[in-house]
Structure formats: C-alpha cells, structure tokens
Design a protein around this motif. Structure first.
Motif, PDB file in Angstrom:
ATOM      1  N   GLY A   1       0.959  -1.058   0.078  1.00  0.00           N
ATOM      2  CA  GLY A   1       0.045   0.008  -0.003  1.00  0.00           C
ATOM      3  C   GLY A   1       0.977   1.387  -0.260  1.00  0.00           C
TER       4      GLY A   1
ATOM      5  N   LEU B   1      -1.723  -0.316  -4.625  1.00  0.00           N
ATOM      6  CA  LEU B   1      -3.115  -0.713  -4.296  1.00  0.00           C
ATOM      7  C   LEU B   1      -4.097   0.558  -4.489  1.00  0.00           C
ATOM      8  N   GLY B   2      -3.470   1.359  -5.181  1.00  0.00           N
ATOM      9  CA  GLY B   2      -4.323   2.487  -5.619  1.00  0.00           C
ATOM     10  C   GLY B   2      -4.314   2.424  -7.285  1.00  0.00           C
ATOM     11  N   VAL B   3      -4.198   3.536  -7.940  1.00  0.00           N
ATOM     12  CA  VAL B   3      -4.276   3.571  -9.440  1.00  0.00           C
ATOM     13  C   VAL B   3      -2.950   3.461  -9.862  1.00  0.00           C
TER      14      VAL B   3
ATOM     15  N   ILE C   1      -3.416  -1.155 -12.890  1.00  0.00           N
ATOM     16  CA  ILE C   1      -4.171  -1.533 -11.399  1.00  0.00           C
ATOM     17  C   ILE C   1      -4.976  -0.367 -10.992  1.00  0.00           C
ATOM     18  N   ALA C   2      -6.144  -0.695 -10.663  1.00  0.00           N
ATOM     19  CA  ALA C   2      -7.144   0.357 -10.231  1.00  0.00           C
ATOM     20  C   ALA C   2      -8.062  -0.413  -8.983  1.00  0.00           C
ATOM     21  N   ARG C   3      -8.823   0.659  -8.422  1.00  0.00           N
ATOM     22  CA  ARG C   3      -9.780   0.303  -7.261  1.00  0.00           C
ATOM     23  C   ARG C   3     -10.769   0.879  -7.442  1.00  0.00           C
ATOM     24  N   PRO C   4     -11.994   0.321  -7.263  1.00  0.00           N
ATOM     25  CA  PRO C   4     -13.258   0.796  -7.320  1.00  0.00           C
ATOM     26  C   PRO C   4     -13.698   2.218  -6.734  1.00  0.00           C
TER      27      PRO C   4
ATOM     28  N   GLN D   1     -15.662  -5.727  -9.268  1.00  0.00           N
ATOM     29  CA  GLN D   1     -14.752  -6.791  -8.666  1.00  0.00           C
ATOM     30  C   GLN D   1     -13.520  -7.410  -9.527  1.00  0.00           C
TER      31      GLN D   1
ATOM     32  N   VAL E   1      -8.389  -4.769 -11.424  1.00  0.00           N
ATOM     33  CA  VAL E   1      -9.192  -4.135 -10.285  1.00  0.00           C
ATOM     34  C   VAL E   1      -9.014  -4.796  -8.994  1.00  0.00           C
ATOM     35  N   VAL E   2      -8.327  -3.942  -8.028  1.00  0.00           N
ATOM     36  CA  VAL E   2      -8.076  -4.882  -6.759  1.00  0.00           C
ATOM     37  C   VAL E   2      -9.212  -4.191  -5.643  1.00  0.00           C
ATOM     38  N   PRO E   3      -9.891  -5.227  -5.068  1.00  0.00           N
ATOM     39  CA  PRO E   3     -10.889  -5.121  -4.312  1.00  0.00           C
ATOM     40  C   PRO E   3     -10.508  -4.017  -3.190  1.00  0.00           C
TER      41      PRO E   3
END
Length: 176
Positions: free
Chosen positions: A42, A47-49, A70-73, A149, A174-176
């Motif tokens: 992190g 764990l971000g974009v 890599i992205a997060r919702p 997800q 996409v990382v939850p």
C-alpha cells in the motif's frame, strides 16, 4: 468432589494453554507478516491507481495509450489515447474499442466528443474529425464503478476502410 468434577472459576480458564500453543503462535506470526506485506504494498501505491502505457505503429499511424493497469473501485483513472500520423490527418479518424472493457467504468465522457459513434456486438466505433497537425488526442474521463470486482482487457485500433490498421491491447486489474 474430584478435580475433573471441579466447576471452572471462569470460561476463560483453558484459553491460556490454547493461545500459547506452537500452532497458534505460527498462525499469529503469519498474520502479522501478511499484514506487514499489505501495508508495504500500500505504501508503494500499488493498491491505488497504477497506470501503464503501450504503443504500436502500423498503417502510417502511431498509437500511444495510457491506461489504468491496476485500479480500485471508485477511483478516477487515466485512459488517454494519442494517435500520430506523420504528415497530418486529411480524413476523419475512426477509433475502434472493445465495448466490454468499458463495462467496469462510470463514464464522464470523451474529450473531444466523437462527431459520430456506432457499435456492433463487440466494439464501439468513434469517428473523430481530423485535427490540425499530425497528432490526435482522445481522453476518456472515467472512474472504476464501485461495484466492479474484476478487471477487464481490451484493445483499441485505428479502423480504416473496414480494417484495423494498427492495434494496441491492454488489461486493467481491479483490486478489491
């Protein structure tokens, strides 16, 4: 009354022996290490974009795409396409993109807006007026849907006379 018949003073009387067992100690150590790894990842921003770029050239065009690797919702993400044609553009440019890829996004729109749009079962075809000069930039203002997800993969092409003259492939996780 024997020792086996003794009423415990507390429901926690046997907790101490279980909590000190070697198996529980290793489970606890493993959980701490896992938590430390998650915190360290992190801190790197993974764990971000995390955006990536890909390029291709062919048919007299050069494509350069910046996309979310890599992205997060719920987070804004970059999706910027640059099309370069040495000598400049004389005709409208048709960009073809896999439509399933955009299911993971909440869209704010394209910039510039296509002068025409159509689609088939698999792709979106956007016609853009020829820009001055030899570079066309197309941006997609979007964020990952909060309910997403899983990621998606896709491709983007310059579509000319019914065929793709240059294509780049990409994938977003996409990382939850």
């Amino acid at each position: 009354m024997g020792t086996a018949d003794r009423i415990p003073d507390s429901v926690l009387d046997d907790v101490g022996t279980f909590a000190r067992s070697p198996t529980v100690a290793w489970i606890r150590r493993g959980a701490v290490v896992l938590l430390a790894v998650i915190v360290l990842v992190g801190l790197t921003g993974r764990l971000g974009v995390y955006s990536a770029t890909t390029h291709a050239s062919g048919g007299g065009y050069e494509l350069h795409l910046e996309y979310p690797r890599i992205a997060r919702p719920g987070l804004d993400v970059p999706w910027n396409l640059t099309v370069r044609k040495p000598g400049g553009f004389t005709e409208p440019v048709v960009i073809a993109v896999d439509s399933d890829y955009f299911d993971i996004f909440e869209s704010q729109g394209w910039a510039p807006e296509p002068s025409a749009e159509t689609s088939d079962a698999d792709r979106i075809y956007m016609t853009l007026d020829p820009p001055p000069g030899d570079t066309l930039s197309l941006g997609f203002d979007a964020y990952i849907q909060p309910s997403s997800q899983r990621g998606a993969s896709g491709s983007v092409s310059v579509h000319e006379n019914g065929i793709d003259v240059v294509t780049v492939d990409f994938k977003t996780w996409v990382v939850p």
